[in-house]
Structure formats: structure tokens, C-alpha cells
Design a protein around this motif. Structure first.
Motif, PDB file in Angstrom:
ATOM      1  N   SER A 100       0.822  -1.221   0.000  1.00 15.76           N
ATOM      2  CA  SER A 100       0.000   0.000   0.000  1.00 15.76           C
ATOM      3  C   SER A 100       0.849   1.261   0.000  1.00 15.76           C
ATOM      4  O   SER A 100       0.365   2.339  -0.336  1.00 15.76           O
ATOM      5  CB  SER A 100      -0.923   0.012   1.225  1.00 15.76           C
ATOM      6  OG  SER A 100      -0.176   0.216   2.421  1.00 15.76           O
ATOM      7  N   GLY A 101       2.110   1.144   0.428  1.00 16.00           N
ATOM      8  CA  GLY A 101       3.009   2.288   0.402  1.00 16.00           C
ATOM      9  C   GLY A 101       3.118   3.044   1.704  1.00 16.00           C
ATOM     10  O   GLY A 101       3.935   3.962   1.815  1.00 16.00           O
ATOM     11  N   SER A 102       2.298   2.699   2.706  1.00 15.95           N
ATOM     12  CA  SER A 102       2.381   3.415   3.981  1.00 15.95           C
ATOM     13  C   SER A 102       1.844   2.553   5.114  1.00 15.95           C
ATOM     14  O   SER A 102       0.954   1.739   4.912  1.00 15.95           O
ATOM     15  CB  SER A 102       1.594   4.730   3.923  1.00 15.95           C
ATOM     16  OG  SER A 102       0.231   4.503   3.599  1.00 15.95           O
ATOM     17  N   PHE A 133      -3.420   8.769   9.889  1.00 14.04           N
ATOM     18  CA  PHE A 133      -2.003   9.125   9.894  1.00 14.04           C
ATOM     19  C   PHE A 133      -1.243   8.065   9.118  1.00 14.04           C
ATOM     20  O   PHE A 133      -1.452   6.870   9.300  1.00 14.04           O
ATOM     21  CB  PHE A 133      -1.487   9.203  11.331  1.00 14.04           C
ATOM     22  CG  PHE A 133      -1.939  10.421  12.083  1.00 14.04           C
ATOM     23  CD1 PHE A 133      -1.087  11.495  12.282  1.00 14.04           C
ATOM     24  CD2 PHE A 133      -3.229  10.495  12.589  1.00 14.04           C
ATOM     25  CE1 PHE A 133      -1.504  12.617  12.981  1.00 14.04           C
ATOM     26  CE2 PHE A 133      -3.665  11.612  13.290  1.00 14.04           C
ATOM     27  CZ  PHE A 133      -2.799  12.677  13.487  1.00 14.04           C
ATOM     28  N   GLN A 134      -0.360   8.506   8.251  1.00 11.05           N
ATOM     29  CA  GLN A 134       0.369   7.599   7.365  1.00 11.05           C
ATOM     30  C   GLN A 134       1.863   7.891   7.415  1.00 11.05           C
ATOM     31  O   GLN A 134       2.272   9.045   7.545  1.00 11.05           O
ATOM     32  CB  GLN A 134      -0.125   7.751   5.923  1.00 11.05           C
ATOM     33  CG  GLN A 134      -1.613   7.512   5.774  1.00 11.05           C
ATOM     34  CD  GLN A 134      -2.113   7.618   4.346  1.00 11.05           C
ATOM     35  OE1 GLN A 134      -3.295   7.421   4.098  1.00 11.05           O
ATOM     36  NE2 GLN A 134      -1.237   7.915   3.393  1.00 11.05           N
ATOM     37  N   GLY A 135       2.656   6.845   7.326  1.00 17.26           N
ATOM     38  CA  GLY A 135       4.097   7.025   7.351  1.00 17.26           C
ATOM     39  C   GLY A 135       4.811   5.970   6.545  1.00 17.26           C
ATOM     40  O   GLY A 135       4.216   5.006   6.056  1.00 17.26           O
ATOM     41  N   VAL A 136       6.105   6.164   6.429  1.00 15.55           N
ATOM     42  CA  VAL A 136       6.964   5.186   5.759  1.00 15.55           C
ATOM     43  C   VAL A 136       8.252   5.102   6.569  1.00 15.55           C
ATOM     44  O   VAL A 136       8.673   6.080   7.193  1.00 15.55           O
ATOM     45  CB  VAL A 136       7.244   5.590   4.292  1.00 15.55           C
ATOM     46  CG1 VAL A 136       8.046   6.877   4.207  1.00 15.55           C
ATOM     47  CG2 VAL A 136       7.945   4.471   3.540  1.00 15.55           C
ATOM     48  N   ALA A 137       8.847   3.922   6.586  1.00  7.41           N
ATOM     49  CA  ALA A 137      10.076   3.736   7.357  1.00  7.41           C
ATOM     50  C   ALA A 137      10.908   2.623   6.743  1.00  7.41           C
ATOM     51  O   ALA A 137      10.405   1.795   5.973  1.00  7.41           O
ATOM     52  CB  ALA A 137       9.749   3.415   8.812  1.00  7.41           C
ATOM     53  N   ILE A 188      10.971   9.013  -3.158  1.00  9.15           N
ATOM     54  CA  ILE A 188       9.855   8.424  -3.923  1.00  9.15           C
ATOM     55  C   ILE A 188       8.907   7.698  -2.974  1.00  9.15           C
ATOM     56  O   ILE A 188       7.681   7.789  -3.096  1.00  9.15           O
ATOM     57  CB  ILE A 188      10.398   7.469  -5.010  1.00  9.15           C
ATOM     58  CG1 ILE A 188      11.190   8.262  -6.061  1.00  9.15           C
ATOM     59  CG2 ILE A 188       9.244   6.703  -5.663  1.00  9.15           C
ATOM     60  CD1 ILE A 188      11.863   7.384  -7.105  1.00  9.15           C
ATOM     61  N   LEU A 189       9.477   6.961  -2.008  1.00  2.75           N
ATOM     62  CA  LEU A 189       8.650   6.287  -1.010  1.00  2.75           C
ATOM     63  C   LEU A 189       7.855   7.297  -0.179  1.00  2.75           C
ATOM     64  O   LEU A 189       6.680   7.070   0.139  1.00  2.75           O
ATOM     65  CB  LEU A 189       9.522   5.434  -0.088  1.00  2.75           C
ATOM     66  CG  LEU A 189      10.304   4.285  -0.732  1.00  2.75           C
ATOM     67  CD1 LEU A 189      11.093   3.521   0.328  1.00  2.75           C
ATOM     68  CD2 LEU A 189       9.364   3.337  -1.473  1.00  2.75           C
ATOM     69  N   GLU A 190       8.482   8.421   0.154  1.00  2.00           N
ATOM     70  CA  GLU A 190       7.797   9.453   0.932  1.00  2.00           C
ATOM     71  C   GLU A 190       6.621  10.035   0.157  1.00  2.00           C
ATOM     72  O   GLU A 190       5.538  10.252   0.715  1.00  2.00           O
ATOM     73  CB  GLU A 190       8.776  10.567   1.299  1.00  2.00           C
ATOM     74  CG  GLU A 190       9.799  10.181   2.347  1.00  2.00           C
ATOM     75  CD  GLU A 190      10.748  11.324   2.673  1.00  2.00           C
ATOM     76  OE1 GLU A 190      10.913  11.647   3.853  1.00  2.00           O
ATOM     77  OE2 GLU A 190      11.328  11.887   1.714  1.00  2.00           O
ATOM     78  N   GLU A 191       6.826  10.288  -1.128  1.00  2.01           N
ATOM     79  CA  GLU A 191       5.744  10.837  -1.955  1.00  2.01           C
ATOM     80  C   GLU A 191       4.580   9.857  -2.033  1.00  2.01           C
ATOM     81  O   GLU A 191       3.411  10.253  -1.936  1.00  2.01           O
ATOM     82  CB  GLU A 191       6.269  11.146  -3.362  1.00  2.01           C
ATOM     83  CG  GLU A 191       7.130  12.390  -3.445  1.00  2.01           C
ATOM     84  CD  GLU A 191       6.362  13.643  -3.041  1.00  2.01           C
ATOM     85  OE1 GLU A 191       5.171  13.755  -3.420  1.00  2.01           O
ATOM     86  OE2 GLU A 191       6.939  14.483  -2.329  1.00  2.01           O
ATOM     87  N   ARG A 192       4.873   8.604  -2.181  1.00  2.00           N
ATOM     88  CA  ARG A 192       3.808   7.608  -2.264  1.00  2.00           C
ATOM     89  C   ARG A 192       3.051   7.510  -0.936  1.00  2.00           C
ATOM     90  O   ARG A 192       1.835   7.298  -0.909  1.00  2.00           O
ATOM     91  CB  ARG A 192       4.409   6.251  -2.631  1.00  2.00           C
ATOM     92  CG  ARG A 192       3.347   5.187  -2.892  1.00  2.00           C
ATOM     93  CD  ARG A 192       3.969   3.852  -3.215  1.00  2.00           C
ATOM     94  NE  ARG A 192       2.961   2.819  -3.392  1.00  2.00           N
ATOM     95  CZ  ARG A 192       3.203   1.531  -3.405  1.00  2.00           C
ATOM     96  NH1 ARG A 192       4.444   1.104  -3.245  1.00  2.00           N
ATOM     97  NH2 ARG A 192       2.235   0.655  -3.566  1.00  2.00           N
TER      98      ARG A 192
END
Length: 336
Positions: A167-169, A286-290, A304-308
Motif C-alpha cells: 500500500s506504500g504506507s 495518519f500515514q508514514g513510511v520507514a 519516492i517512497l515518501e511521496e507515495r
């Protein structure tokens, strides 16, 4: 450091997020103390209930060599086994695999003799490890959000969906007493920094299987959790699985990473108001990436991951007619 401080000082008095200067995740409120006292007391009761210590044989399969470990039934954990195998194996292990089929939290006591594999981020098929990491990120995001807002904003953690790395996040749905909040870049930066700081404290992620009544007592001041608990318990032998990092306690089926130090680069990317009929105030996703601390990625690829991660996650939106929570079975089949 000075440039970072200047950026953070740009947050105006209209911000709903506590600034770095005025907030501290170590602050312990009466409610947090109450919850932790119940958790610790139940944890101690369960240890004392074990009684006479029985020995079990754990057949470890992996590097540097297969080995038979004699451990304590209902007391020893996969993490304890990993410590016998050396610091390197202990530190890189993410989740255990029992008898070739059952994922098991590293800090959950072993109930019987078994075959044990210790999974890490660089195995050929890391899907189960990635989901464990993603689930842990949602849980830890909730820890940060619960203490991120100023005192005039009511915060109630609602739930987070089952992890879906594609899902990206990672996600946490939270009820806020804010009608139409759109987070600024500065507010999201503060949330990201605080999540990094929280993880750098290297908290163990403890887990505890408790009765429905104890779970209801711990979450008596959260209307969403108290609504979810009976359904969770009904599908899990009248038990509810809790996880704890520092002083933060939440509900999840697990398993999760054994320690917050497993998280490396972290970005809280967005918070989006959801269209839902849940009473009490708006729900924000709330959405994040790590990335795991063991994984490196160049700045462009990570951006790119942050934008998604800023795009609304497609996970099911919670509603008043259904009970939304992660399935609370203590174990998770590797096929999931």
C-alpha cells in the motif's frame, strides 16, 4: 543543528502539535501510570502462576549451525534462545518461526518443545518479516500520536489495519477534536522527529495475553478500544493480546519487532481526514513510511517512497456499524 532548530521554531502558535521545546514523550500522566500498573501487575501474576519450572527442548535451525537448546517452559522466549546463539544473531532477528509454520513474537514465552528459526530482513522471502516490521511501525506511530498534540486537543487512538506493505504506507486511524485539520510540513516534521527519538530509546516491545476484563480495565477511557475488545476476545478464546513499548500500551495480534531500535529512517508523511460516521469527532488517517535500521537507501529512492506515502492509504475506512481492529490472534501464520 541550528538550522533544524530554526525550522522547528517556524511552527506558529496556531499549530496543534507540541513543539520540540515544550513536549516530552517521557511525560507520564495519571492515565498512563494507571494502565502500566495494571499491565505490570498482570505480567507478574502470570509469571508467578507458572509454578514448577519444566524444561523444554528447542531445536534451533539456522546459522552458524543447528543446535539443541534446553529452555524453560512458559518462561524462555525466542529472544532468550537468540542470546545463547550470540549477539549478532540476537540483534538481527526480527521474528521467530516455530515448527516451520507459526510466526512468534521474539519476547513471547515458548509453551512447549519446538523447532525454531529466527527470521531477519535479508532472508530470500522476507514477506512475513516485512509485515512484522510494518505492523510495528503502525503501533509505534500510535505511541507518538497519543502524546503529540497540545492539551486542548482530545486524542483517541482508534485502530490500525493489518499491515499491507504494498500500500506504500503504514497507518493509524485516530480521532481528534479538530474539525478540519490539515497538517503543515513543520507539524509532520515534528511527528517524524519524535518517532525517531522514541525508537532511539531502544524499548523492548513486550507482549501479554490478558483476559477481556483486564483489557477493558486498561482501556476504560478509550471508547473505541472498549467497543473493539469484546469482539476481539470472542474470536480469541476470551483473550486480548497487548503490546507495550516504554509506557505505551495498545492492542494487536502481533507479532512485532523485538525492539524499537529495528526502525531506522522514519517519515510521518500525512494525516488525512476520513469520511466516516463514527461519533465523537473526525477520524484522521495518519500515514508514514520507514526503513529497518539494517536497510539503507539513497535519498532519491527514499523520497519516492515518501511521496507515495502521502497518498491516501486504501485500507478499509472504519465505521460505526462495524468493529474495526486488527485480528487479535496472538500468532500469525506465515502464509498471511
Amino acid at each position: 543543528m541550528n538550522s533544524l532548530r530554526k525550522q522547528l521554531n517556524c511552527i506558529t502558535s496556531k499549530s496543534y502539535i507540541k513543539t520540540i521545546t515544550y513536549r516530552c514523550l517521557a511525560t507520564v500522566t495519571e492515565e498512563i501510570t494507571r494502565q502500566n500498573d495494571i499491565f505490570v501487575a498482570e505480567q507478574q501474576r502470570q509469571k508467578e502462576e507458572v509454578g514448577r519450572i519444566e524444561k523444554i527442548e528447542v531445536q534451533y535451525e539456522g546459522v552458524p549451525a543447528n543446535e539443541t537448546l534446553v529452555m524453560n517452559k512458559f518462561l524462555s522466549t525466542p529472544y532468550d534462545c537468540a542470546k545463547h546463539l550470540g549477539d549478532k544473531i540476537r540483534d538481527k532477528s526480527v521474528v521467530a518461526l516455530l515448527n516451520g509454520e507459526t510466526l512468534w513474537h521474539m519476547h513471547r514465552p515458548l509453551p512447549d518443545s519446538c523447532r525454531l528459526e529466527l527470521l531477519h530482513y535479508n532472508i530470500p522471502n522476507p514477506a512475513a518479516v516485512n509485515k512484522t516490521f510494518w505492523r510495528s511501525c503502525s503501533f509505534l506511530l500510535g505511541a507518538v500520536i497519543s502524546d503529540a498534540f497540545k492539551d486542548n486537543v482530545n486524542v483517541q487512538l482508534h485502530s490500525f489495519p493489518s499491515p499491507n506493505v504494498k500500500s506504500g504506507s503504514f497507518v493509524y486511524d485516530v480521532q481528534l477534536s479538530l474539525d478540519d485539520w490539515k497538517p503543515t510540513e513543520s507539524e509532520l516534521k515534528v511527528l517524524s522527529i519524535e518517532m525517531i527519538k522514541f525508537c532511539q530509546k531502544e524499548f523492548h516491545l513486550e507482549c501479554l495475553d490478558v483476559s477481556k476484563d483486564i483489557a477493558l480495565e486498561i482501556f476504560q477511557n478509550n471508547p473505541h478500544k472498549t467497543q473493539q475488545i469484546p469482539d476481539i476476545a470472542e474470536h480469541n478464546g476470551d483473550k486480548v493480546t497487548l503490546y507495550k513499548a516504554g509506557t505505551h500500551i495498545d492492542i494487536s495480534k502481533g507479532p512485532m519487532v523485538p525492539n524499537t531500535r529495528h526502525l531506522g529512517r522514519i517519515t510521518v508523511a500525512n494525516a488525512i481526514k476520513l469520511d466516516t460516521d463514527i461519533p465523537g469527532g473526525p477520524i484522521y488517517r495518519f500515514q508514514g513510511v520507514a526503513l529497518p535500521a539494517a536497510i539503507t537507501l539513497n535519498h532519491f529512492a527514499y523520497s519516492i517512497l515518501e511521496e507515495r506515502a502521502r497518498i491516501l492509504n486504501s485500507a478499509r475506512i472504519p465505521g460505526s456499524q462495524g468493529v474495526d481492529n486488527e485480528d487479535n490472534s496472538f500468532i500469525s501464520r506465515i502464509a498471511q
